[in-house]
Design an enzyme around this catalytic site. Structure first.
Site, PDB file in Angstrom:
ATOM      1  CG  ASP A 149      -7.826  -2.913  -5.946  1.00 51.71           C
ATOM      2  OD1 ASP A 149      -7.273  -2.569  -4.885  1.00 51.71           O
ATOM      3  OD2 ASP A 149      -8.091  -4.104  -6.218  1.00 51.71           O
ATOM      4  CE1 TYR A 164      -4.220  -1.119  -0.145  1.00 54.37           C
ATOM      5  CE2 TYR A 164      -3.681  -2.483   1.736  1.00 54.37           C
ATOM      6  CZ  TYR A 164      -4.527  -2.145   0.707  1.00 54.37           C
ATOM      7  OH  TYR A 164      -5.687  -2.830   0.513  1.00 54.37           O
ATOM      8  CG  HIS A 181      -9.177  -4.878  -2.553  1.00 53.33           C
ATOM      9  ND1 HIS A 181      -8.124  -4.006  -2.594  1.00 53.33           N
ATOM     10  CD2 HIS A 181      -9.256  -5.270  -1.267  1.00 53.33           C
ATOM     11  CE1 HIS A 181      -7.599  -3.866  -1.392  1.00 53.33           C
ATOM     12  NE2 HIS A 181      -8.268  -4.629  -0.553  1.00 53.33           N
TER      13      HIS A 181
HETATM   14  O1  173 Z   1      -9.517  -5.268   1.995  1.00 52.11           O
HETATM   15  C1  173 Z   1      -9.069  -4.810   3.037  1.00 52.11           C
HETATM   16  O2  173 Z   1      -9.667  -4.932   4.111  1.00 52.11           O
HETATM   17  C2  173 Z   1      -7.816  -4.091   2.972  1.00 52.11           C
HETATM   18  O3  173 Z   1      -7.152  -4.225   2.001  1.00 52.11           O
HETATM   19  C3  173 Z   1      -7.384  -3.198   4.014  1.00 52.11           C
HETATM   20  C4  173 Z   1      -6.897  -1.960   3.664  1.00 52.11           C
HETATM   21  C5  173 Z   1      -6.513  -1.085   4.645  1.00 52.11           C
HETATM   22  C6  173 Z   1      -6.605  -1.449   5.974  1.00 52.11           C
HETATM   23  C7  173 Z   1      -7.054  -2.697   6.323  1.00 52.11           C
HETATM   24  C8  173 Z   1      -7.456  -3.580   5.341  1.00 52.11           C
END
Ligand code: 173
Length: 490
Positions: free
Chosen positions: A265, A237, A354
């Site tokens: 995404d 991320y 996702h």
């Molecule tokens: O899908 C999710 O829950 C995920 O990708 C996510 C993103 C940021 C924080 C926690 C989970």
């Protein structure tokens, strides 16, 4: 280190003066309260108390060193002063304990849905809501699996299928069959040891694990759990603070991760109403005033505020300049973007929405796969990238279909969390083994000795893009939880 009594800690229990105990150390979090990505409320609920049990599933251990100045650690808790309070078993605890005691033997798990059914009973209401939820009306969540049911098989016979070989290479690395464990956040909500359980199972089954940015375990724990020769990829991320992003990428590379899967995404997290709703039901009454409710968006939103919604194609050059790892974009959903990824020199793409958790009504990865392959071939770009698909894979025949349509491999997320939550490492290993056995059987029955023999002519996709007729999925329907969980009426 200075010893502090539990009685002393308990006096510092307000917004103006907030101490908590985490893993036997005492921290002064007063200054940190406004900065906590998950809001100050969750910390204030623990003020003056031992917060370890609440802290652990959501945070890797090294997060404290990374985010708190050393002086925030005031000392160690004096063990002689801790009063052990016997935990009272709530109705919910009792229900879960019984579900765990009465669960079927591992050998009785015959397919991935069996694990999901067990996990839905064993997990806490909050965890089940968080793991299982999809965006909005969960149309895409269900479509991800039902799309596979619009693809039919055209098996060939009399081909001497005594030997069937499911092995392949992903980005040049060996895998016992064309599947990898994709990144999913917060593994400790499902199992006290978290993602390292997946690491161990991936090793025994000879498959690749993609390590999540938002794991409960630290990057160090997950890479250290790796065995000699085992391969891990890294899911990223992108942090708004590019210095942090750079450090995360370079640390992952130093610790031996072999590929960088950048999630594209999720510039903002989707609305997962099941996840949001369960919080209202279970939040203590005093934090249910309207202001707090509006702020409470479920656990995922709370910890995702760092994600950079400004990420764009021009950033790829920068990523390339700071790492030697191959770059794969995770979350491509159109042929147009697949072509761009290839033109920007990416080594791969993951056709993914996702797990149906982001844009509802996004089409499934498997549905767009044939279009993507066709366009890439036309542009002479098909050989430049590896194409992966995730979302809705539950059967060996699903893997077969993805390979037939030109994918290199598939990713799988939730089913393995469910297997891990229900039966630990042995559960994950069995789930993987079942999938591999199913794929082998599908190959034998379809007349394919190797993955290269799984040809586009072996699948019939004439109804694939037809969104009108959807066969009822009985197995799925039995497990699927309605948006208002039954349990909340207890
Ligand atoms: O899908 C999710 O829950 C995920 O990708 C996510 C993103 C940021 C924080 C926690 C989970």
């Amino acid at each position: 280190m200075k010893l502090i009594s539990a009685q002393e800690v308990s006096k510092h229990n307000s917004r103006e003066d907030c101490w908590v105990i985490i893993h036997d150390k005492v921290y002064d979090l007063t200054n940190f309260l406004p900065e906590h990505p998950g809001g100050s409320k969750v910390i204030l609920n623990q003020a003056g108390k031992d917060a370890t049990a609440v802290f652990d599933p959501i945070h890797p251990l090294d997060i404290i060193e990374q985010h708190l100045p050393p002086e925030a650690c005031l000392g160690s808790i004096d063990p002689a002063t801790i009063v052990k309070i016997a935990k009272v078993e709530t109705e919910e605890d009792k229900r879960r304990r019984r579900a765990n005691e009465n669960k079927p033997k591992l050998g009785e798990m015959l397919n991935l849905y069996d694990f999901e059914a067990v996990a839905s009973q064993i997990l806490s209401a909050e965890t089940w809501a968080y793991y299982s939820s999809g965006a909005d009306d969960e149309i895409t969540l269900r479509e991800n699996h039902s799309a596979f049911q619009r693809i039919w098989l055209r098996p060939r016979v009399m081909r001497d299928v005594t030997h069937v070989d499911t092995r392949t290479k992903l980005l040049g690395y060996d895998s016992s069959f064309p599947l990898y464990i994709t990144a999913t956040a917060l593994g400790k909500l499902g199992h006290p040891e978290g993602e390292v359980v997946l690491t161990r199972a991936a090793h025994t089954q000879n498959i690749i694990q993609m390590i999540p940015t938002l794991a409960s375990c630290s990057l160090n724990e997950m890479t250290t759990a790796r065995q000699e020769g085992q391969i891990q990829f890294f899911q990223l991320y992108v942090n708004k603070n590019r210095n942090i992003t750079q450090k995360v990428i370079q640390t992952a590379e130093q610790k031996g991760c072999k590929a960088l899967f950048i999630t594209v995404d999720a510039p903002q997290l989707g609305r997962r109403e099941k996840d949001m709703r369960v919080k209202f039901v279970h939040a203590p009454p005093h934090i249910q005033d309207e202001k707090d409710i509006r702020r409470d968006q479920g656990v995922a939103r709370a910890i995702s505020s760092f994600i950079d919604s400004g990420l764009s194609w021009k950033d790829l050059e920068w990523f390339r300049s700071i790492t030697k790892m191959p770059i794969i974009l995770k979350g491509i959903q159109t042929p147009e973007d697949a072509v761009l990824a290839a033109k920007y020199g990416c080594e791969g793409i993951v056709l993914s929405n996702h797990g149906g958790r982001q844009l509802d009504f996004a089409r499934s990865g498997i549905e767009i796969l044939p279009e993507v392959v066709e366009v890439l071939k036309k542009e002479g770009l098909y050989d430049k990238m590896e194409i992966y698909v995730d979302g809705g894979i539950r059967r060996g025949t699903d893997i077969f279909k993805a390979i037939a349509l030109g994918a290199k491999a598939v990713g799988i997320g939730r089913p393995l969390l469910y297997a891990m939550a229900s039966y630990g490492q042995a559960g994950v290993e069995r789930a993987l083994q079942l999938l591999k056995d199913e794929l082998e059987l599908a190959m034998r029955l379809a007349g394919a000795n190797t993955l290269a023999d799984i040809r586009p002519e072996m699948v019939d996709i004439k109804n694939l893009t037809d969104h009108v007729f959807i066969p009822k999925d009985y197995l799925f329907s039995d497990v699927y939880t309605k948006l208002v969980p039954k349990r909340s009426k207890l």
